[in-house]
Motif scaffolding. Structure first.
Motif, PDB file in Angstrom:
ATOM      1  N   CYS A  98       0.887  -1.051  -0.014  1.00 16.81           N
ATOM      2  CA  CYS A  98      -0.021  -0.158   0.263  1.00 16.81           C
ATOM      3  C   CYS A  98       0.892   1.423   0.010  1.00 16.81           C
ATOM      4  O   CYS A  98       2.173   1.150   0.247  1.00 16.81           O
ATOM      5  CB  CYS A  98      -0.838  -0.126   0.997  1.00 16.81           C
ATOM      6  SG  CYS A  98      -0.413   0.824   2.761  1.00 16.81           S
ATOM      7  N   ASP A 148      -2.406   5.337   6.771  1.00 16.28           N
ATOM      8  CA  ASP A 148      -2.166   4.073   6.490  1.00 16.28           C
ATOM      9  C   ASP A 148      -0.640   3.625   7.202  1.00 16.28           C
ATOM     10  O   ASP A 148       0.223   4.691   7.193  1.00 16.28           O
ATOM     11  CB  ASP A 148      -2.309   3.520   5.161  1.00 16.28           C
ATOM     12  CG  ASP A 148      -3.918   3.452   4.906  1.00 16.28           C
ATOM     13  OD1 ASP A 148      -4.673   3.247   5.965  1.00 16.28           O
ATOM     14  OD2 ASP A 148      -4.202   3.574   3.665  1.00 16.28           O
ATOM     15  N   SER A 160      -7.260   4.205   6.403  1.00 16.82           N
ATOM     16  CA  SER A 160      -8.124   4.424   5.769  1.00 16.82           C
ATOM     17  C   SER A 160      -9.320   3.385   5.668  1.00 16.82           C
ATOM     18  O   SER A 160     -10.379   3.552   5.123  1.00 16.82           O
ATOM     19  CB  SER A 160      -7.456   4.274   4.178  1.00 16.82           C
ATOM     20  OG  SER A 160      -6.926   3.135   3.563  1.00 16.82           O
ATOM     21  N   HIS A 161      -8.825   2.189   5.930  1.00 19.60           N
ATOM     22  CA  HIS A 161      -9.683   0.988   6.364  1.00 19.60           C
ATOM     23  C   HIS A 161      -8.859  -0.075   6.808  1.00 19.60           C
ATOM     24  O   HIS A 161      -7.624   0.220   7.096  1.00 19.60           O
ATOM     25  CB  HIS A 161     -10.415   0.624   4.936  1.00 19.60           C
ATOM     26  CG  HIS A 161      -9.498  -0.022   3.997  1.00 19.60           C
ATOM     27  ND1 HIS A 161      -8.612   0.600   3.330  1.00 19.60           N
ATOM     28  CD2 HIS A 161      -9.501  -1.359   3.349  1.00 19.60           C
ATOM     29  CE1 HIS A 161      -7.882  -0.274   2.535  1.00 19.60           C
ATOM     30  NE2 HIS A 161      -8.463  -1.277   2.431  1.00 19.60           N
ATOM     31  N   HIS A 207      -2.673  -2.013   5.228  1.00 16.05           N
ATOM     32  CA  HIS A 207      -2.715  -0.632   5.630  1.00 16.05           C
ATOM     33  C   HIS A 207      -2.608  -0.349   6.932  1.00 16.05           C
ATOM     34  O   HIS A 207      -2.444   0.740   7.387  1.00 16.05           O
ATOM     35  CB  HIS A 207      -4.160  -0.188   5.075  1.00 16.05           C
ATOM     36  CG  HIS A 207      -4.417  -0.454   3.549  1.00 16.05           C
ATOM     37  ND1 HIS A 207      -4.429   0.819   2.712  1.00 16.05           N
ATOM     38  CD2 HIS A 207      -4.706  -1.317   2.816  1.00 16.05           C
ATOM     39  CE1 HIS A 207      -4.490   0.648   1.432  1.00 16.05           C
ATOM     40  NE2 HIS A 207      -4.804  -0.787   1.468  1.00 16.05           N
ATOM     41  N   SER A 250     -14.482   2.123   4.988  1.00 18.28           N
ATOM     42  CA  SER A 250     -13.591   2.696   3.871  1.00 18.28           C
ATOM     43  C   SER A 250     -13.913   4.331   3.836  1.00 18.28           C
ATOM     44  O   SER A 250     -15.041   4.859   4.000  1.00 18.28           O
ATOM     45  CB  SER A 250     -13.717   2.300   2.531  1.00 18.28           C
ATOM     46  OG  SER A 250     -12.945   1.128   2.369  1.00 18.28           O
ATOM     47  N   GLY A 252      -7.668   6.181  -0.317  1.00 13.70           N
ATOM     48  CA  GLY A 252      -7.446   4.761   0.455  1.00 13.70           C
ATOM     49  C   GLY A 252      -7.953   3.668  -0.751  1.00 13.70           C
ATOM     50  O   GLY A 252      -7.260   3.874  -1.914  1.00 13.70           O
ATOM     51  N   ASP A 253      -8.249   2.829  -0.385  1.00 19.54           N
ATOM     52  CA  ASP A 253      -8.683   1.975  -1.573  1.00 19.54           C
ATOM     53  C   ASP A 253      -9.938   2.062  -2.174  1.00 19.54           C
ATOM     54  O   ASP A 253     -10.520   1.126  -3.121  1.00 19.54           O
ATOM     55  CB  ASP A 253      -8.897   0.293  -0.904  1.00 19.54           C
ATOM     56  CG  ASP A 253      -7.334  -0.312  -1.004  1.00 19.54           C
ATOM     57  OD1 ASP A 253      -6.475   0.549  -0.979  1.00 19.54           O
ATOM     58  OD2 ASP A 253      -6.960  -1.291  -0.609  1.00 19.54           O
ATOM     59  N   GLY A 312      -4.653   4.627  -2.255  1.00 15.05           N
ATOM     60  CA  GLY A 312      -4.022   3.314  -1.277  1.00 15.05           C
ATOM     61  C   GLY A 312      -3.026   2.615  -1.921  1.00 15.05           C
ATOM     62  O   GLY A 312      -2.397   1.859  -1.306  1.00 15.05           O
TER      63      GLY A 312
END
Ligand SMILES: [Zn+2]
Length: 252
Positions: free
Chosen positions: A35, A50, A75-76, A81, A169, A183-184, A221
């Protein structure tokens, strides 16, 4: 055949991008798996978005993360992460994934799907076995919700809750600079909506929301950063793909 092991500060590479933003990467994890770890300098404190897999200490090897008070945001809560979050005293995550940060497992962090010896170009140590990998618990000290603000003194990042890839997220939006950390939720690669807690309908709705955020620079991410045009393309591609004839989500 493993011929070399890498430890210490060679594990991480740090690149300063301007705007007080630095990208920290785990150099010896294959690009598909690693990541982006983002560091943002603020007047009163810094922010980390992250923290990577956590297989080599970030604090011991990257001076940048120890220079100032710092809040480590997730970010989650997927393993790639949050592996380094336990090294930081201040930790923030969306409430929907607080449980994962506090009680991480191979299953709830999706490590069981992705972690293998194959993900390393060079392993963190000569005798390293991916089967021994674990994410250390790092209970959040702050729970984030839609509209909350991370205040660094002179910089302010608004939390945008964008479930779909995972239920908690988030993206972080700095209106003053039109910079979005996504993030993702969106990155310049194949987006994933098939984890155990992914939700395609929520993902589509999150993408529609993202369209309305006037981001000019997106730091994601994974993979490279991009601008608004690419952001809109990625959103369109995802939404069109999930609404294509024959796709179950198009029939709802
Ligand atoms: Zn993820």
């Amino acid at each position: 055949m493993i011929t070399q092991a890498v430890t210490g500060n060679k594990w991480y590479e740090t690149k300063k991008l301007g705007d007080g933003i630095s990208l920290i990467r785990e150099s010896h994890i294959k690009p598909f798996y690693r990541c982006n770890i983002w560091h943002v300098r603020g007047r009163d404190r810094d922010m980390l978005i992250d923290s990577g897999m956590g297989v080599v200490s970030l604090r011991d090897n990257v001076r940048l993360v120890c220079e100032r008070p710092l809040v480590a945001v997730a970010s989650h809560a997927h393993f790639d992460h949050i592996g380094g979050h336990h090294e930081f005293a201040e930790r923030a995550v969306h409430a929907a994934e607080a449980e994962i940060l506090a009680y991480p497992s191979w299953r709830n962090t999706v490590a069981e799907t992705w972690v293998s010896d194959d993900m390393f170009v060079i392993p963190p140590s000569a005798d390293y076995k991916a089967a021994d990998y674990e994410v250390r618990p790092a209970p959040a000290t702050r729970l984030l919700h839609e509209g909350d603000v991370i205040d660094l003194g002179d910089r302010h990042f608004e939390i945008i809750h964008l479930p779909g890839h995972s239920p908690g997220s988030i993206a972080l939006w700095e209106e003053a600079t039109a910079i979005l950390f996504s993030g993702d939720v969106v990155y310049d690669g194949e987006l994933l909506d098939n984890a155990y807690h992914s939700n395609v309908e929520h993902y589509i709705a999150s993408m529609e929301r993202l369209r309305d955020i006037p981001a000019r620079t997106v730091h994601a991410g994974h993979f490279t950063s991009f601008g608004r045009d690419r952001l809109l393309e990625l959103i369109d591609d995802y939404v069109a793909g999930r609404r294509a004839p024959g796709c179950p989500s198009s029939q709802r």
